[in-house]
Scaffold this motif. Structure first.
Motif, PDB file in Angstrom:
ATOM      1  N   LEU A  49       0.829  -1.206   0.000  1.00  0.00           N
ATOM      2  CA  LEU A  49       0.000   0.000   0.000  1.00  0.00           C
ATOM      3  C   LEU A  49       0.862   1.254   0.000  1.00  0.00           C
ATOM      4  O   LEU A  49       0.618   2.190  -0.779  1.00  0.00           O
ATOM      5  CB  LEU A  49      -0.934   0.000   1.218  1.00  0.00           C
ATOM      6  N   THR A 248      -7.923   2.549  -5.759  1.00  0.00           N
ATOM      7  CA  THR A 248      -7.493   2.259  -4.391  1.00  0.00           C
ATOM      8  C   THR A 248      -7.947   0.864  -3.968  1.00  0.00           C
ATOM      9  O   THR A 248      -7.207   0.125  -3.313  1.00  0.00           O
ATOM     10  CB  THR A 248      -8.044   3.309  -3.411  1.00  0.00           C
ATOM     11  N   ILE A 252      -5.721  -2.315  -2.548  1.00  0.00           N
ATOM     12  CA  ILE A 252      -6.040  -3.083  -1.344  1.00  0.00           C
ATOM     13  C   ILE A 252      -6.135  -4.571  -1.683  1.00  0.00           C
ATOM     14  O   ILE A 252      -5.533  -5.423  -1.000  1.00  0.00           O
ATOM     15  CB  ILE A 252      -7.367  -2.603  -0.715  1.00  0.00           C
TER      16      ILE A 252
END
Length: 321
Positions: A49, A248, A252
Motif C-alpha cells: 500500500l 485504491t 487493497i
C-alpha cells in the motif's frame, strides 16, 4: 453519534486512525517477522500500500483493544484492517466454522484449494456485510495441527484413550471425545497451570505452539496429524472498503493477495523451523503409524454436519474432491 464514539474510544486509550487517508491495521500479536505469520502478512500488505501511495499505520499486540473491541472498531470503520479470531464470526456466518473441520483438509495447500473452489469467502461475506465487516483472507499462524502431550508418544488411535486433552469449547470437547480421548475445557490463559497440575495432559495445536507459549518444559511429546490448518482472519471495514475508488480498491485487493502469498511462504519455512526447535527443547516427535490417521478421519466425519450443517458439508466435500 460517531463523534461520541470517537470521544469514548479516546478516553479509554484506544488508538484512532492517524488521518482519514491513512489505513489503520490492527494486529493481535507482535511485530516479529520471524515468528508471527500475521505480521508477515500485515507488513507485506502495508508495504504494498505504501509503495502505491496509500499510507498505513500498524497497531501491534492488541494496542487498540482486544478481540471484541477491535472487531467493533472495524465494524464502525475506526479500524480499517483487523487480524481477528475466526470464532468472533461463528454466530454471524456459520460457514466460517468450516475452517476448523477436523481432518477435512489434507494440508495447507488443500485448504486453500477448498476455500477457492467452494467460494467460501464469498459465501461468508454474504452474511457478514450487514454487520459492517468483510472477510478478506485466512492467514496462517503455523503448520497443520497435531497433538502435544505430557505422558507418552501417540502413534495409534487407541493411544489417546488415557490422555486428557484441553478443549477450548464444547465443540472441541465432542471432537476429542469422538477420538476416544478424555477432554476438559480450559481457557488458554490457564493452560500452563492445567498441564502442570494434571488437569490436562495436552492440547491440539500447530507444532510452533508449545515453543511460542513456553510449554516445552511440560509437554514432551508431539504427534503431527494434519488435523487442520491454524487460520486467523483478515477483516476489513465494509463501509470503508465500499467507499474506496476503483484504483485504491485494487491496491487493497492486490495487497491482500501479496500478504497471503508471503504468509504461505513463511508457513512452509516455519513448519520445519518449529519442528527443529521442538527437538532441541527435548520434545519427541512421533508420527502416526500407517492407516491410523484414517481412524481419526472416520471418527470425525459424523461431527461435520453438526459443525457447519449438511448443506455446507456437501459444498465442502465437492470442493475437497
Amino acid at each position: 453519534m460517531k463523534k461520541l464514539l470517537y470521544a469514548t474510544l479516546a478516553l479509554v486509550g484506544l488508538a484512532l486512525p492517524v488521518q482519514a487517508e491513512t489505513v489503520s491495521i490492527a494486529l493481535s500479536g507482535t511485530e516479529d517477522i520471524k515468528k508471527n505469520g500475521e505480521y508477515v502478512f500485515a507488513k507485506t500488505f502495508s508495504d504494498h500500500l505504501n509503495a502505491n501511495g496509500v499510507k498505513t499505520v500498524i497497531h501491534p499486540s492488541n494496542s487498540v483493544g482486544k478481540e471484541k473491541e477491535r472487531f467493533d472498531q472495524t465494524a464502525q470503520g475506526l479500524v480499517h484492517v483487523n487480524f481477528a479470531d475466526a470464532a468472533l464470526l461463528f454466530k454471524l456466518a456459520p460457514m466460517v466454522k468450516a475452517i476448523y473441520l477436523p481432518f477435512l483438509y489434507n494440508g495447507n495447500r488443500h485448504f486453500d484449494e477448498v476455500v477457492e473452489k467452494s467460494n467460501m469467502i464469498s459465501r461468508i461475506n454474504d452474511d457478514l456485510g450487514v454487520h459492517g465487516i468483510r472477510l478478506a483472507a485466512f492467514p496462517f499462524r503455523g503448520g497443520q495441527a497435531g497433538i502435544f502431550n505430557t505422558q507418552h508418544p501417540i502413534t495409534k488411535f487407541i493411544d489417546l484413550s488415557d490422555i486428557r486433552v484441553r478443549a477450548k469449547d464444547n465443540l472441541q470437547l465432542k471432537i476429542f471425545e469422538s477420538w476416544g480421548a478424555k477432554a476438559t475445557i480450559v481457557d488458554w490463559s490457564e493452560v500452563a497451570n492445567a498441564l502442570q497440575t494434571g488437569v490436562a495432559d495436552g492440547y491440539v495445536n500447530p507444532p510452533a505452539a508449545a515453543t511460542l507459549f513456553g510449554h516445552t518444559d511440560i509437554l514432551k511429546h508431539f504427534t503431527p496429524m494434519n488435523i487442520g490448518p491454524s487460520p486467523r482472519t483478515v477483516l476489513l471495514s465494509e463501509d470503508w472498503y465500499a467507499s474506496l475508488d476503483d484504483d485504491t480498491r485494487k491496491i487493497i485487493d492486490d495487497g491482500v493477495q501479496r500478504g497471503l502469498a508471503a504468509n504461505r511462504a513463511w508457513t512452509e519455512n516455519w513448519i520445519a523451523f518449529a519442528s527443529d526447535i521442538l527437538r532441541e527443547k527435548g520434545v519427541k516427535i512421533s508420527p502416526l503409524e500407517p492407516g491410523e490417521r484414517d481412524k481419526f478421519v472416520e471418527a470425525s466425519k459424523p461431527l461435520w454436519p453438526l459443525i457447519v450443517g449438511k448443506e455446507n458439508v456437501a459444498i465442502l466435500m465437492k470442493a475437497a474432491l
